[in-house]
Design a protein around this motif. Structure first.
Motif, PDB file in Angstrom:
ATOM      1  N   LEU A 133     -38.850   2.162   7.242  1.00  0.00           N
ATOM      2  CA  LEU A 133     -38.992   1.062   8.201  1.00  0.00           C
ATOM      3  C   LEU A 133     -40.325   0.342   8.020  1.00  0.00           C
ATOM      4  O   LEU A 133     -40.378  -0.892   7.971  1.00  0.00           O
ATOM      5  N   ALA A 134     -41.403   1.102   7.929  1.00  0.00           N
ATOM      6  CA  ALA A 134     -42.753   0.529   7.827  1.00  0.00           C
ATOM      7  C   ALA A 134     -43.649   1.522   7.103  1.00  0.00           C
ATOM      8  O   ALA A 134     -44.567   2.096   7.695  1.00  0.00           O
ATOM      9  N   PRO A 135     -43.392   1.768   5.838  1.00  0.00           N
ATOM     10  CA  PRO A 135     -44.140   2.809   5.119  1.00  0.00           C
ATOM     11  C   PRO A 135     -45.635   2.498   5.053  1.00  0.00           C
ATOM     12  O   PRO A 135     -46.039   1.340   4.963  1.00  0.00           O
ATOM     13  N   VAL A 136     -46.434   3.553   5.122  1.00  0.00           N
ATOM     14  CA  VAL A 136     -47.882   3.391   5.006  1.00  0.00           C
ATOM     15  C   VAL A 136     -48.235   2.660   3.720  1.00  0.00           C
ATOM     16  O   VAL A 136     -49.121   1.805   3.688  1.00  0.00           O
ATOM     17  N   VAL A 137     -47.520   2.982   2.649  1.00  0.00           N
ATOM     18  CA  VAL A 137     -47.708   2.314   1.361  1.00  0.00           C
ATOM     19  C   VAL A 137     -46.365   1.738   0.912  1.00  0.00           C
ATOM     20  O   VAL A 137     -45.353   2.442   0.906  1.00  0.00           O
ATOM     21  N   ASN A 138     -46.361   0.468   0.568  1.00  0.00           N
ATOM     22  CA  ASN A 138     -45.156  -0.181   0.038  1.00  0.00           C
ATOM     23  C   ASN A 138     -45.073   0.107  -1.452  1.00  0.00           C
ATOM     24  O   ASN A 138     -45.853  -0.422  -2.253  1.00  0.00           O
ATOM     25  N   MET A 139     -44.125   0.952  -1.839  1.00  0.00           N
ATOM     26  CA  MET A 139     -43.986   1.340  -3.237  1.00  0.00           C
ATOM     27  C   MET A 139     -42.858   0.601  -3.942  1.00  0.00           C
ATOM     28  O   MET A 139     -42.425   1.018  -5.019  1.00  0.00           O
ATOM     29  N   GLN A 140     -42.385  -0.470  -3.360  1.00  0.00           N
ATOM     30  CA  GLN A 140     -41.259  -1.167  -3.970  1.00  0.00           C
ATOM     31  C   GLN A 140     -41.581  -1.709  -5.358  1.00  0.00           C
ATOM     32  O   GLN A 140     -40.672  -1.952  -6.149  1.00  0.00           O
ATOM     33  N   LYS A 141     -42.870  -1.899  -5.662  1.00  0.00           N
ATOM     34  CA  LYS A 141     -43.260  -2.368  -6.997  1.00  0.00           C
ATOM     35  C   LYS A 141     -44.031  -1.306  -7.774  1.00  0.00           C
ATOM     36  O   LYS A 141     -44.630  -1.603  -8.806  1.00  0.00           O
ATOM     37  N   TYR A 142     -44.001  -0.075  -7.288  1.00  0.00           N
ATOM     38  CA  TYR A 142     -44.685   1.023  -7.979  1.00  0.00           C
ATOM     39  C   TYR A 142     -43.862   1.488  -9.176  1.00  0.00           C
ATOM     40  O   TYR A 142     -42.617   1.445  -9.153  1.00  0.00           O
ATOM     41  N   ASN A 143     -44.552   1.982 -10.206  1.00  0.00           N
ATOM     42  CA  ASN A 143     -43.877   2.738 -11.251  1.00  0.00           C
ATOM     43  C   ASN A 143     -44.115   4.224 -10.971  1.00  0.00           C
ATOM     44  O   ASN A 143     -44.851   4.588 -10.035  1.00  0.00           O
ATOM     45  N   TRP A 144     -43.516   5.086 -11.780  1.00  0.00           N
ATOM     46  CA  TRP A 144     -43.586   6.510 -11.483  1.00  0.00           C
ATOM     47  C   TRP A 144     -45.003   7.063 -11.639  1.00  0.00           C
ATOM     48  O   TRP A 144     -45.393   7.995 -10.925  1.00  0.00           O
ATOM     49  N   THR A 145     -45.781   6.520 -12.529  1.00  0.00           N
ATOM     50  CA  THR A 145     -47.164   6.971 -12.680  1.00  0.00           C
ATOM     51  C   THR A 145     -47.970   6.676 -11.424  1.00  0.00           C
ATOM     52  O   THR A 145     -48.740   7.521 -10.935  1.00  0.00           O
ATOM     53  N   MET A 146     -47.792   5.487 -10.879  1.00  0.00           N
ATOM     54  CA  MET A 146     -48.491   5.122  -9.650  1.00  0.00           C
ATOM     55  C   MET A 146     -48.063   6.028  -8.501  1.00  0.00           C
ATOM     56  O   MET A 146     -48.880   6.454  -7.677  1.00  0.00           O
ATOM     57  N   TYR A 147     -46.771   6.332  -8.459  1.00  0.00           N
ATOM     58  CA  TYR A 147     -46.258   7.227  -7.402  1.00  0.00           C
ATOM     59  C   TYR A 147     -46.888   8.612  -7.530  1.00  0.00           C
ATOM     60  O   TYR A 147     -47.371   9.172  -6.531  1.00  0.00           O
ATOM     61  N   ARG A 201     -47.303  20.155  -6.019  1.00  0.00           N
ATOM     62  CA  ARG A 201     -46.203  20.710  -6.822  1.00  0.00           C
ATOM     63  C   ARG A 201     -44.910  20.743  -6.021  1.00  0.00           C
ATOM     64  O   ARG A 201     -43.826  20.462  -6.557  1.00  0.00           O
ATOM     65  N   ALA A 202     -45.008  21.069  -4.743  1.00  0.00           N
ATOM     66  CA  ALA A 202     -43.810  21.146  -3.898  1.00  0.00           C
ATOM     67  C   ALA A 202     -43.117  19.794  -3.824  1.00  0.00           C
ATOM     68  O   ALA A 202     -41.887  19.709  -3.922  1.00  0.00           O
ATOM     69  N   VAL A 203     -43.886  18.722  -3.643  1.00  0.00           N
ATOM     70  CA  VAL A 203     -43.283  17.388  -3.590  1.00  0.00           C
ATOM     71  C   VAL A 203     -42.575  17.081  -4.899  1.00  0.00           C
ATOM     72  O   VAL A 203     -41.424  16.620  -4.914  1.00  0.00           O
ATOM     73  N   PHE A 204     -43.235  17.329  -6.024  1.00  0.00           N
ATOM     74  CA  PHE A 204     -42.645  17.007  -7.328  1.00  0.00           C
ATOM     75  C   PHE A 204     -41.410  17.860  -7.619  1.00  0.00           C
ATOM     76  O   PHE A 204     -40.428  17.368  -8.197  1.00  0.00           O
ATOM     77  N   GLU A 205     -41.431  19.119  -7.207  1.00  0.00           N
ATOM     78  CA  GLU A 205     -40.310  20.012  -7.516  1.00  0.00           C
ATOM     79  C   GLU A 205     -39.141  19.841  -6.548  1.00  0.00           C
ATOM     80  O   GLU A 205     -37.974  19.920  -6.955  1.00  0.00           O
ATOM     81  N   LEU A 206     -39.449  19.619  -5.279  1.00  0.00           N
ATOM     82  CA  LEU A 206     -38.389  19.512  -4.277  1.00  0.00           C
ATOM     83  C   LEU A 206     -37.748  18.126  -4.245  1.00  0.00           C
ATOM     84  O   LEU A 206     -36.624  17.972  -3.752  1.00  0.00           O
ATOM     85  N   TYR A 207     -38.450  17.119  -4.765  1.00  0.00           N
ATOM     86  CA  TYR A 207     -37.953  15.743  -4.732  1.00  0.00           C
ATOM     87  C   TYR A 207     -38.050  15.128  -6.124  1.00  0.00           C
ATOM     88  O   TYR A 207     -39.000  14.388  -6.425  1.00  0.00           O
ATOM     89  N   PRO A 208     -37.086  15.431  -7.003  1.00  0.00           N
ATOM     90  CA  PRO A 208     -37.119  14.914  -8.383  1.00  0.00           C
ATOM     91  C   PRO A 208     -37.119  13.382  -8.394  1.00  0.00           C
ATOM     92  O   PRO A 208     -36.603  12.727  -7.480  1.00  0.00           O
ATOM     93  N   GLU A 209     -37.693  12.826  -9.427  1.00  0.00           N
ATOM     94  CA  GLU A 209     -37.750  11.377  -9.576  1.00  0.00           C
ATOM     95  C   GLU A 209     -36.345  10.816  -9.809  1.00  0.00           C
ATOM     96  O   GLU A 209     -35.678  11.174 -10.766  1.00  0.00           O
ATOM     97  N   GLN A 210     -35.905   9.946  -8.900  1.00  0.00           N
ATOM     98  CA  GLN A 210     -34.590   9.322  -8.998  1.00  0.00           C
ATOM     99  C   GLN A 210     -34.580   8.022  -8.214  1.00  0.00           C
ATOM    100  O   GLN A 210     -35.363   7.837  -7.283  1.00  0.00           O
TER     101      GLN A 210
END
Length: 377
Positions: free
Chosen positions: A183-197, A214-223
């Motif tokens: 709804l109102a993300p702290v950071v707008n990542m709509q133009k981010y690439n995966w490195t920036m993320y 590590r938990a974020v990267f493992e529990l939420y794969p890039e998709q």
């Protein structure tokens, strides 16, 4: 919601702060006294709340003066955490005297609305602006829940009151959307690439140590997109998982009621502008309520009409909620207290999921103490 010792001392109830909750009770009492004049049934009242509205309705479960004033609840995306004591709130809110250069209540009451607004702690604790609510938690930032557990207006945290046999027991629907923070993300990542993320995750979640990153990267794969993964993961941590935990604590005494839990995964239509500065892409905070009310007023293009997927979703949701409002049950839904979560998808495809939504992810965040960082709205 201002709690101050001086306000409590002058009150016949010897408490202060929960004025907004008392307003809800007054409205419900008015409904009891007057709804028959409008063709309504005072014995069949359903309260619906979204976001801060859901937080207030959740509090009504532990509000003695609300007993028998309502008979069902639909709680959409409320705050699961409710643990501010009256004494703590009174102590924290002393800052208002300093900020307004007042020393007593008379001075505060004579201050202008502008003075009070400018003196409010928006970006320092208790952080009423909630600037980080729609993103990853920050280890050294928190917001105080405005409702106070005073033992008078609000007996206990509702889940505690429920477990101790002191709650207002009614059938419940407890809902979230899968990407609340879109709804109102702290950071707008709509133009981010995966490195920036990845760099952003390391920066923010790194406050909790490398294991959290590590938990974020493992529990939420890039998709799909960085924005999708960011809003999915952050929404789980601060909203969905804590709500599932609270919902599970409301189950043991639900034998006399029905408790339903859902997560909506239906994506937003690109023309829906809930936030004037940002257009959500996924299942944003309020997507379910927006669909239920078929809120075309949120679309700047007045010639727009809902697409088939949206219409089917709206029709299916209205059918389910209407049945709940009439009977306290939804025969086509599986109950949470029998071990199921309903997934509300596009085209009105509402499917039962065994157990909790994102069970592995939520188990990790809950077992590592992240409930304490759940949002307050």
């Amino acid at each position: 919601f201002l709690a101050l010792k001086e306000l409590s001392e002058e009150s016949s109830l010897h408490t202060s702060g929960n004025y907004g909750l008392l307003d809800c009770v007054a409205v419900l009492q008015w409904v009891q006294d007057n709804i028959e004049g409008f063709g309504g049934d005072p014995h069949s009242v359903t309260v619906v709340g979204h976001s801060s509205g859901a937080t207030l309705q959740y509090a009504l479960l532990a509000t003695p003066s609300a007993k028998n004033l309502f008979h069902r609840q639909w709680l959409a995306s409320g705050s699961p955490q409710m643990n501010t004591t009256l004494a703590y709130a009174e102590s924290v809110n002393k800052y208002l005297y300093r900020a307004t250069n007042c020393t007593n209540l008379r001075c505060l009451r004579q201050a202008s609305a502008t003075t009070i607004a400018l003196s409010t702690a928006w970006t320092t604790y208790p952080n009423w602006a909630a600037v980080f609510d729609f993103g990853f938690p920050h280890r050294y930032w928190s917001i105080m829940n405005p409702l106070t557990i005073d033992g008078i207006v609000l007996l206990d945290p509702p889940n505690v009151a429920w477990a101790q046999g002191k709650a207002n027991y009614v059938p419940l629907i407890i809902g979230n959307t899968a990407q609340e923070n879109d709804l109102a993300p702290v950071v707008n990542m709509q133009k981010y690439n995966w490195t920036m993320y990845r760099n952003y995750v390391r920066k923010i979640m790194g406050e909790f140590g490398p294991q959290a990153v590590r938990a974020v990267f493992e529990l939420y794969p890039e998709q799909i997109s960085p924005q999708y993964v960011y809003t999915t993961a952050s929404s789980d941590i601060v909203g969905i998982c804590p709500t599932s935990l609270i919902a599970s604590e409301l189950v043991p005494r639900s034998h006399a009621t029905h408790v339903y839990r859902y997560v909506s995964t239906a994506w937003a239509h690109p023309r829906i502008h809930v936030n004037p500065t940002y257009v959500p892409m996924y299942a944003f905070h309020a997507e379910d309520i927006t669909a239920f009310w078929n809120s075309s007023g949120l679309v700047p293009d007045k010639s727009w009409a809902p697409e088939p997927a949206q219409l089917k979703y709206t029709i299916a949701l209205r059918k389910a909620i209407s049945e709940f409002m009439r009977t306290g049950k939804i025969n086509s839904w599986h109950t949470f207290h029998s071990g199921w979560t309903m997934i509300l998808g596009d085209y009105g495809e509402f499917l039962p999921l065994p157990g909790q939504y994102h069970a592995a992810q939520c188990n990790y965040w809950e077992s590592h103490g992240y409930f304490n960082y759940s949002w307050n709205n």
